[in-house]
Design a protein around this motif. Structure first.
Motif, PDB file in Angstrom:
ATOM      1  N   SER A   1       0.826  -1.212   0.000  1.00  0.00           N
ATOM      2  CA  SER A   1       0.000   0.000   0.000  1.00  0.00           C
ATOM      3  C   SER A   1       0.856   1.255   0.000  1.00  0.00           C
ATOM      4  O   SER A   1       0.331   2.369   0.022  1.00  0.00           O
ATOM      5  CB  SER A   1      -0.922   0.008   1.233  1.00  0.00           C
ATOM      6  N   GLY A   2       2.168   1.075   0.010  1.00  0.00           N
ATOM      7  CA  GLY A   2       3.066   2.224   0.030  1.00  0.00           C
ATOM      8  C   GLY A   2       3.174   2.865   1.393  1.00  0.00           C
ATOM      9  O   GLY A   2       3.703   3.968   1.524  1.00  0.00           O
ATOM     10  N   LEU A   3       2.710   2.170   2.430  1.00  0.00           N
ATOM     11  CA  LEU A   3       2.741   2.719   3.783  1.00  0.00           C
ATOM     12  C   LEU A   3       4.017   2.345   4.522  1.00  0.00           C
ATOM     13  O   LEU A   3       4.321   2.909   5.567  1.00  0.00           O
ATOM     14  CB  LEU A   3       1.526   2.228   4.582  1.00  0.00           C
ATOM     15  N   ALA A   4       4.744   1.366   3.983  1.00  0.00           N
ATOM     16  CA  ALA A   4       5.993   0.932   4.606  1.00  0.00           C
ATOM     17  C   ALA A   4       7.009   0.623   3.520  1.00  0.00           C
ATOM     18  O   ALA A   4       6.653   0.171   2.426  1.00  0.00           O
ATOM     19  CB  ALA A   4       5.752  -0.307   5.475  1.00  0.00           C
ATOM     20  N   GLY A   5       8.270   0.872   3.837  1.00  0.00           N
ATOM     21  CA  GLY A   5       9.328   0.568   2.898  1.00  0.00           C
ATOM     22  C   GLY A   5       9.728  -0.900   2.981  1.00  0.00           C
ATOM     23  O   GLY A   5       9.180  -1.666   3.775  1.00  0.00           O
ATOM     24  N   VAL A   6      10.680  -1.277   2.155  1.00  0.00           N
ATOM     25  CA  VAL A   6      11.169  -2.653   2.172  1.00  0.00           C
ATOM     26  C   VAL A   6      12.669  -2.618   1.886  1.00  0.00           C
ATOM     27  O   VAL A   6      13.136  -1.856   1.038  1.00  0.00           O
ATOM     28  CB  VAL A   6      10.417  -3.517   1.133  1.00  0.00           C
TER      29      VAL A   6
END
Length: 267
Positions: free
Chosen positions: A37-42
């Motif tokens: 959802s683009g709420l957290a990076g990786v």
């Protein structure tokens, strides 16, 4: 958001649920949802593990995703966050990472080629009406965006050259500016004249931005509520074909320059 979209597509192509992907990575399903959802990076390590689990073997594509995931650049556009609509910032970020810029414009001179007065006239005519401060913010953003683009291929319909967004002085200065830009290194400017038979590209207005790999290309189109960002491979193929067809029927750069020069003399 684009990274999130691509990771979700890879998972779906592998026919895995977010719960299954989470189990393979050893994290909670919520974390996968947040990443997609683009709420957290990786991290790079986790991204490469996901790609492996998704049986993605396109190393160039994976490397491009890693570059997106690990980029910590604070772009010039961040100074406008909270001051301009998000679409302005998204377009600037796309510009920053793009490997090529192609544009077809039917009604307006493209933003990358507008004079300051022409841009001000465009924004001043918006509905609902913008305040003078909002107009000037948009003009400043557009001028700064122009400074950072060194090359582009643009096709402009004669309609965009003839419609007077501002007064005669603004129109004349804009055409003169286009003539100057048409002689600049890195800029290819072509014109589609009114007298072209069987022109079917009137719906082809677009900004086509090349990604690090073709899968990461993006098309931007103006819509009533702002800008639409298109990134599905099927649609990208359609718009890529549209651009080529419009480019094929346009005048060559030299004839286009002469055409614009003649229009300027008419004013």
């Amino acid at each position: 958001m684009r990274l999130a979209t691509e990771l979700r597509r890879l998972r779906e192509a592998a026919d895995l649920t977010s719960r299954q992907a989470a189990a393979l990575l050893g994290v909670s399903p919520t974390q996968i949802t947040h990443i997609e959802s683009g709420l957290a990076g990786v991290s790079e390590e986790r991204l490469r593990r996901l790609a492996s689990h998704y049986v993605c073997t396109d190393e160039e594509f994976i490397d491009a995703l890693v570059a997106m995931a690990t980029d910590r650049t604070r772009g010039w556009w961040e100074e406008y966050r909270g001051l301009l609509p998000t679409s302005f910032l998204d377009l600037s970020e796309l510009d920053h990472h793009a490997t090529s810029h192609r544009e077809v414009s039917i009604v307006y001179v493209p933003g990358l080629l507008q004079t300051e007065d022409y841009a001000r006239a465009v924004f001043s005519s918006r509905t609902p009406q913008l305040t003078s401060e909002e107009v000037e913010l948009r003009v400043r953003h557009r001028m700064t965006r122009q400074e950072r683009i060194t090359s582009c291929d643009v096709v402009i319909h004669e309609a965009a050259l003839r419609i007077r967004v501002g007064d005669r002085r603004v129109a004349r200065a804009q055409l003169a500016h286009l003539v100057t830009l048409s002689e600049a290194d890195g800029i290819t400017l072509r014109v589609v004249p009114f007298d072209l038979d069987c022109f079917s590209g009137a719906s082809s207005a677009m900004t086509y931005l090349g990604g690090a790999v073709p899968k990461l290309d993006t098309v931007v189109r103006d819509v009533p509520h702002g800008s639409a960002f298109i990134d599905s491979e099927a649609q990208l193929r359609v718009f890529g074909t549209r651009f080529r067809k419009v480019e094929e029927v346009s005048l060559d750069p030299a004839r286009s320059r002469d055409f614009i020069h003649r229009l300027a003399k008419e004013l």
